[in-house]
Design a protein around this motif. Structure first.
Motif, mmCIF file in Angstrom:
data_model
loop_
_atom_site.group_PDB
_atom_site.id
_atom_site.type_symbol
_atom_site.label_atom_id
_atom_site.label_comp_id
_atom_site.label_asym_id
_atom_site.label_seq_id
_atom_site.Cartn_x
_atom_site.Cartn_y
_atom_site.Cartn_z
ATOM 1 N N ASP A 5 41.300 13.783 68.895
ATOM 2 C CA ASP A 5 42.548 13.457 68.191
ATOM 3 C C ASP A 5 43.004 14.615 67.306
ATOM 4 O O ASP A 5 44.195 14.910 67.221
ATOM 5 N N THR A 56 35.212 2.522 77.586
ATOM 6 C CA THR A 56 35.937 1.466 78.303
ATOM 7 C C THR A 56 37.314 1.209 77.700
ATOM 8 O O THR A 56 37.991 0.272 78.106
ATOM 9 N N ASP A 57 37.734 2.057 76.782
ATOM 10 C CA ASP A 57 39.036 1.888 76.132
ATOM 11 C C ASP A 57 40.128 2.467 77.035
ATOM 12 O O ASP A 57 40.467 3.646 76.952
ATOM 13 N N VAL A 58 40.659 1.614 77.879
ATOM 14 C CA VAL A 58 41.652 2.038 78.872
ATOM 15 C C VAL A 58 42.919 2.539 78.186
ATOM 16 O O VAL A 58 43.526 3.518 78.625
ATOM 17 N N GLU A 59 43.322 1.890 77.104
ATOM 18 C CA GLU A 59 44.528 2.310 76.386
ATOM 19 C C GLU A 59 44.390 3.726 75.838
ATOM 20 O O GLU A 59 45.330 4.520 75.898
ATOM 21 N N TYR A 60 43.226 4.042 75.299
ATOM 22 C CA TYR A 60 42.993 5.380 74.751
ATOM 23 C C TYR A 60 43.042 6.425 75.868
ATOM 24 O O TYR A 60 43.652 7.480 75.712
ATOM 25 N N GLN A 62 44.607 6.136 78.716
ATOM 26 C CA GLN A 62 45.992 6.223 79.175
ATOM 27 C C GLN A 62 46.822 7.073 78.212
ATOM 28 O O GLN A 62 47.658 7.866 78.627
ATOM 29 N N HIS A 63 46.572 6.908 76.919
ATOM 30 C CA HIS A 63 47.263 7.714 75.904
ATOM 31 C C HIS A 63 46.953 9.198 76.102
ATOM 32 O O HIS A 63 47.845 10.050 75.989
ATOM 33 N N GLN A 64 45.704 9.520 76.410
ATOM 34 C CA GLN A 64 45.319 10.910 76.637
ATOM 35 C C GLN A 64 46.012 11.465 77.883
ATOM 36 O O GLN A 64 46.446 12.619 77.894
ATOM 37 N N ASP A 66 48.931 10.434 79.023
ATOM 38 C CA ASP A 66 50.334 10.617 78.624
ATOM 39 C C ASP A 66 50.512 11.901 77.824
ATOM 40 O O ASP A 66 51.482 12.650 78.026
#
Length: 106
Positions: A5, A56-60, A62-64, A66
């Motif tokens: 981050d 397993t944090d799919v949102e994280y 996906q954010h990476q 993006d």
């Protein structure tokens, strides 16, 4: 993830500076060099993150992805601008050379 981050924040700031300052600024070379280092560090951290079976944090993730696409787009714009300037500069040098040749033949 915290380190990734932090790199993302620095990378974003670096790309934004590169899009805002003229290519002729002395700071540009340093920014491009820093950008290259940051991208390399980010790639290593992403490789570790993706290889981690506990991630397993799919949102994280996906954010990476993006962010990667956003960085690629911004870097492509900066690169295209720099290439256009280089092309224009070499064209001007050729024109000057032609004029010098014409002048020396008089």
């Amino acid at each position: 993830m915290k380190q990734l981050d932090e790199i993302n924040v620095i990378l974003s700031k670096t790309l934004n500076k590169l899009t805002q300052i003229p290519a002729e600024e002395p700071q540009t070379d340093e920014l491009v060099s820093n950008l290259q280092v940051l991208v390399g560090e980010r790639q290593l951290l992403l490789a570790v993150l993706v290889a981690d079976a506990n991630m397993t944090d799919v949102e994280y993730l996906q954010h990476q992805l993006d962010l990667t696409q956003e960085y690629t787009s911004k870097a492509s714009v900066v690169m295209a601008d720099r290439q256009a300037l280089l092309h224009a500069g070499s064209k001007n040098k050729r024109q000057i050379s032609v004029y010098k040749t014409i002048d020396s033949n008089r």
